[in-house]
Scaffold this motif. Sequence first.
Motif, PDB file in Angstrom:
ATOM      1  N   LEU A  38    -108.698  18.017  48.809  1.00  0.00           N
ATOM      2  CA  LEU A  38    -108.839  18.345  47.809  1.00  0.00           C
ATOM      3  C   LEU A  38    -108.916  16.676  47.132  1.00  0.00           C
ATOM      4  N   GLY A  47     -98.754  18.729  46.452  1.00  0.00           N
ATOM      5  CA  GLY A  47     -98.957  18.251  45.374  1.00  0.00           C
ATOM      6  C   GLY A  47     -98.619  18.421  44.381  1.00  0.00           C
ATOM      7  N   GLY A  48     -98.093  19.100  43.491  1.00  0.00           N
ATOM      8  CA  GLY A  48     -97.062  19.348  42.329  1.00  0.00           C
ATOM      9  C   GLY A  48     -95.915  19.889  42.040  1.00  0.00           C
ATOM     10  N   GLY A  49     -96.471  20.750  43.780  1.00  0.00           N
ATOM     11  CA  GLY A  49     -95.479  21.642  44.228  1.00  0.00           C
ATOM     12  C   GLY A  49     -94.575  22.788  43.631  1.00  0.00           C
ATOM     13  N   ASN A  68    -106.584  28.878  33.926  1.00  0.00           N
ATOM     14  CA  ASN A  68    -107.131  28.324  32.246  1.00  0.00           C
ATOM     15  C   ASN A  68    -108.121  26.912  32.559  1.00  0.00           C
ATOM     16  N   TYR A  72     -96.029  25.768  42.651  1.00  0.00           N
ATOM     17  CA  TYR A  72     -96.352  27.319  43.548  1.00  0.00           C
ATOM     18  C   TYR A  72     -95.886  27.302  44.670  1.00  0.00           C
ATOM     19  N   VAL A  73     -96.216  26.069  45.523  1.00  0.00           N
ATOM     20  CA  VAL A  73     -95.475  25.558  46.685  1.00  0.00           C
ATOM     21  C   VAL A  73     -93.425  26.009  46.595  1.00  0.00           C
ATOM     22  N   THR A  93    -100.746  19.860  39.213  1.00  0.00           N
ATOM     23  CA  THR A  93    -101.943  19.411  39.113  1.00  0.00           C
ATOM     24  C   THR A  93    -102.929  20.029  39.254  1.00  0.00           C
ATOM     25  N   THR A 150    -104.458  23.476  41.864  1.00  0.00           N
ATOM     26  CA  THR A 150    -104.628  24.155  40.946  1.00  0.00           C
ATOM     27  C   THR A 150    -106.338  24.805  41.268  1.00  0.00           C
ATOM     28  N   ILE A 202    -100.087  20.526  52.632  1.00  0.00           N
ATOM     29  CA  ILE A 202     -99.855  19.497  50.754  1.00  0.00           C
ATOM     30  C   ILE A 202     -99.487  20.247  50.200  1.00  0.00           C
TER      31      ILE A 202
HETATM   32  C1  LIG Z   1     -93.565  29.132  36.427  1.00  0.00           C
HETATM   33  C2  LIG Z   1     -95.840  29.267  36.425  1.00  0.00           C
HETATM   34  C3  LIG Z   1     -96.024  29.393  35.479  1.00  0.00           C
HETATM   35  C4  LIG Z   1     -97.392  29.163  35.703  1.00  0.00           C
HETATM   36  N1  LIG Z   1     -98.096  29.536  34.365  1.00  0.00           N
HETATM   37  C5  LIG Z   1     -99.828  29.427  34.271  1.00  0.00           C
HETATM   38  C6  LIG Z   1     -99.968  29.579  33.454  1.00  0.00           C
HETATM   39  O1  LIG Z   1    -100.263  30.202  32.130  1.00  0.00           O
HETATM   40  N2  LIG Z   1    -101.870  29.176  33.063  1.00  0.00           N
HETATM   41  C7  LIG Z   1    -102.354  28.636  34.145  1.00  0.00           C
HETATM   42  O2  LIG Z   1    -103.992  28.106  34.272  1.00  0.00           O
HETATM   43  N3  LIG Z   1    -101.559  28.171  35.244  1.00  0.00           N
HETATM   44  C8  LIG Z   1    -100.046  28.263  35.443  1.00  0.00           C
HETATM   45  N4  LIG Z   1     -99.595  28.273  36.761  1.00  0.00           N
HETATM   46  C9  LIG Z   1    -100.258  27.547  38.219  1.00  0.00           C
HETATM   47  C10 LIG Z   1    -100.165  26.439  37.260  1.00  0.00           C
HETATM   48  O3  LIG Z   1    -100.758  25.405  36.415  1.00  0.00           O
HETATM   49  C11 LIG Z   1    -100.695  25.256  38.301  1.00  0.00           C
HETATM   50  O4  LIG Z   1    -102.073  25.405  39.112  1.00  0.00           O
HETATM   51  C12 LIG Z   1     -99.824  25.267  39.872  1.00  0.00           C
HETATM   52  O5  LIG Z   1     -98.494  25.369  39.768  1.00  0.00           O
HETATM   53  C13 LIG Z   1    -100.875  25.206  41.198  1.00  0.00           C
HETATM   54  O6  LIG Z   1    -100.404  23.625  41.170  1.00  0.00           O
HETATM   55  P1  LIG Z   1     -99.153  22.956  41.866  1.00  0.00           P
HETATM   56  O7  LIG Z   1     -99.688  21.230  41.457  1.00  0.00           O
HETATM   57  O8  LIG Z   1     -98.133  23.035  41.324  1.00  0.00           O
HETATM   58  O9  LIG Z   1     -99.756  22.752  43.271  1.00  0.00           O
HETATM   59  P2  LIG Z   1     -99.000  22.881  44.489  1.00  0.00           P
HETATM   60  O10 LIG Z   1     -97.667  24.148  44.298  1.00  0.00           O
HETATM   61  O11 LIG Z   1     -98.989  22.094  44.999  1.00  0.00           O
HETATM   62  O12 LIG Z   1     -99.730  23.953  45.577  1.00  0.00           O
HETATM   63  C14 LIG Z   1    -100.710  24.674  45.604  1.00  0.00           C
HETATM   64  C15 LIG Z   1    -101.814  24.938  46.181  1.00  0.00           C
HETATM   65  O13 LIG Z   1    -102.734  23.385  47.335  1.00  0.00           O
HETATM   66  C16 LIG Z   1    -102.620  23.141  47.860  1.00  0.00           C
HETATM   67  N5  LIG Z   1    -102.632  22.041  47.116  1.00  0.00           N
HETATM   68  C17 LIG Z   1    -102.037  21.437  46.552  1.00  0.00           C
HETATM   69  N6  LIG Z   1    -102.610  19.761  46.159  1.00  0.00           N
HETATM   70  C18 LIG Z   1    -104.093  20.033  47.198  1.00  0.00           C
HETATM   71  C19 LIG Z   1    -104.930  19.264  47.211  1.00  0.00           C
HETATM   72  N7  LIG Z   1    -104.913  17.705  45.930  1.00  0.00           N
HETATM   73  N8  LIG Z   1    -105.535  18.996  48.412  1.00  0.00           N
HETATM   74  C20 LIG Z   1    -105.673  20.128  48.976  1.00  0.00           C
HETATM   75  N9  LIG Z   1    -105.510  21.119  48.631  1.00  0.00           N
HETATM   76  C21 LIG Z   1    -103.766  20.999  48.668  1.00  0.00           C
HETATM   77  C22 LIG Z   1    -101.232  23.416  48.074  1.00  0.00           C
HETATM   78  O14 LIG Z   1    -100.791  23.033  49.441  1.00  0.00           O
HETATM   79  C23 LIG Z   1    -100.627  24.406  48.172  1.00  0.00           C
HETATM   80  O15 LIG Z   1    -100.736  25.395  49.237  1.00  0.00           O
HETATM   81  C24 LIG Z   1     -98.021  28.372  36.319  1.00  0.00           C
HETATM   82  C25 LIG Z   1     -97.522  27.949  37.762  1.00  0.00           C
HETATM   83  C26 LIG Z   1     -95.841  28.324  37.793  1.00  0.00           C
HETATM   84  C27 LIG Z   1     -95.127  27.519  39.293  1.00  0.00           C
END
Ligand SMILES: Cc1cc2nc3c(=O)[nH]c(=O)nc-3n(C[C@H](O)[C@H](O)[C@H](O)COP(=O)(O)OP(=O)(O)OC[C@H]3O[C@@H](n4cnc5c(N)ncnc54)[C@H](O)[C@@H]3O)c2cc1C
Length: 261
Positions: free
Chosen positions: A153, A29-31, A117, A33-34, A104, A108, A27
Amino acid sequence: MAEQQYFKPRSVDEASALLGDHPGAVIIGGGAYVRLGSRKITTAVDLFDAGLDYVRAGADGLELGAMATFRMLETDSLVNGYADGVVSRSVERIVGVQMRNITTVGGTLYGRYGFSNLITALLALDAEVALHRAGRMPLERFFTTKPDPGDILTGVILPDLPWRAAWRDLTRTVNDYAVLNTAVAVREGQARVVVGARPGRGVRCAEAEAALLAGGEGAADKAGRAAAAELEFGDDVRASAAYRRELCGTLVARAAREVLS
Ligand SMILES: Cc1cc2nc3c(=O)[nH]c(=O)nc-3n(C[C@H](O)[C@H](O)[C@H](O)COP(=O)(O)OP(=O)(O)OC[C@H]3O[C@@H](n4cnc5c(N)ncnc54)[C@H](O)[C@@H]3O)c2cc1C
């Protein structure tokens, strides 16, 4: 990140069917971290068009869709108005606006990041998560169950409760994770003290909550000392465990003073 097949379903049911048809699909989400990983993804299911990018008032409280971005949490008037805006405060300084426009709620929570956070803030508000297959459950329980890679989720429900809440974190630069974060919430007969980025994930502190409920002079400082004493802290590149313990007492006491004022 490199994927071979990329789907953009237009509903959660369609996304779920795709996950069923493609075991091992990932999946998106915002992508954010992936994308950082080098893992080879055979099939990606992007939830961007699945209708989960909402913040709305629901029957049981405030609903945050799994695709609601941090920027939405930061700027939405409903989120700002809920529990003294503690959810907005928890995300508003993470990296920069471009990043907060991408990251997203769902990514998270499914990522279960220790530094998060948002997780700390949501745990302090008795948030529930909604999963497509497993249904609704308290966020705390979600973190103690093994994640089902085939489930989705769909959102978070923040119960309609009159929390007074406050946020504190120590983050050295906007591009770094917090050294420690804390959210404190109180309402009639209930108190929540959650500390995260220890560097482990946010957890509640029972002794600190009891100190707040007992009230009286110095209750905020007692809660800070109790949280520092009862939690486990670790060393990493940001800080030592001893520094985090010291910091915990200060941040929890400050947040507690704010909610008790
Ligand atoms: C450079 C960088 C710095 C950051 N700094 C901080 C910080 O200082 N403090 C902080 O709190 N956070 C920080 N983050 C984390 C960020 O806030 C998010 O928590 C993180 O990027 C995951 O969100 P995403 O939407 O990108 O998830 P994704 O990368 O899209 O997905 C993350 C994981 O969740 C799964 N997934 C996604 N959506 C769903 C869904 N709806 N249902 C089931 N599974 C799902 C995916 O398959 C993957 O395994 C940082 C992230 C990055 C990339």
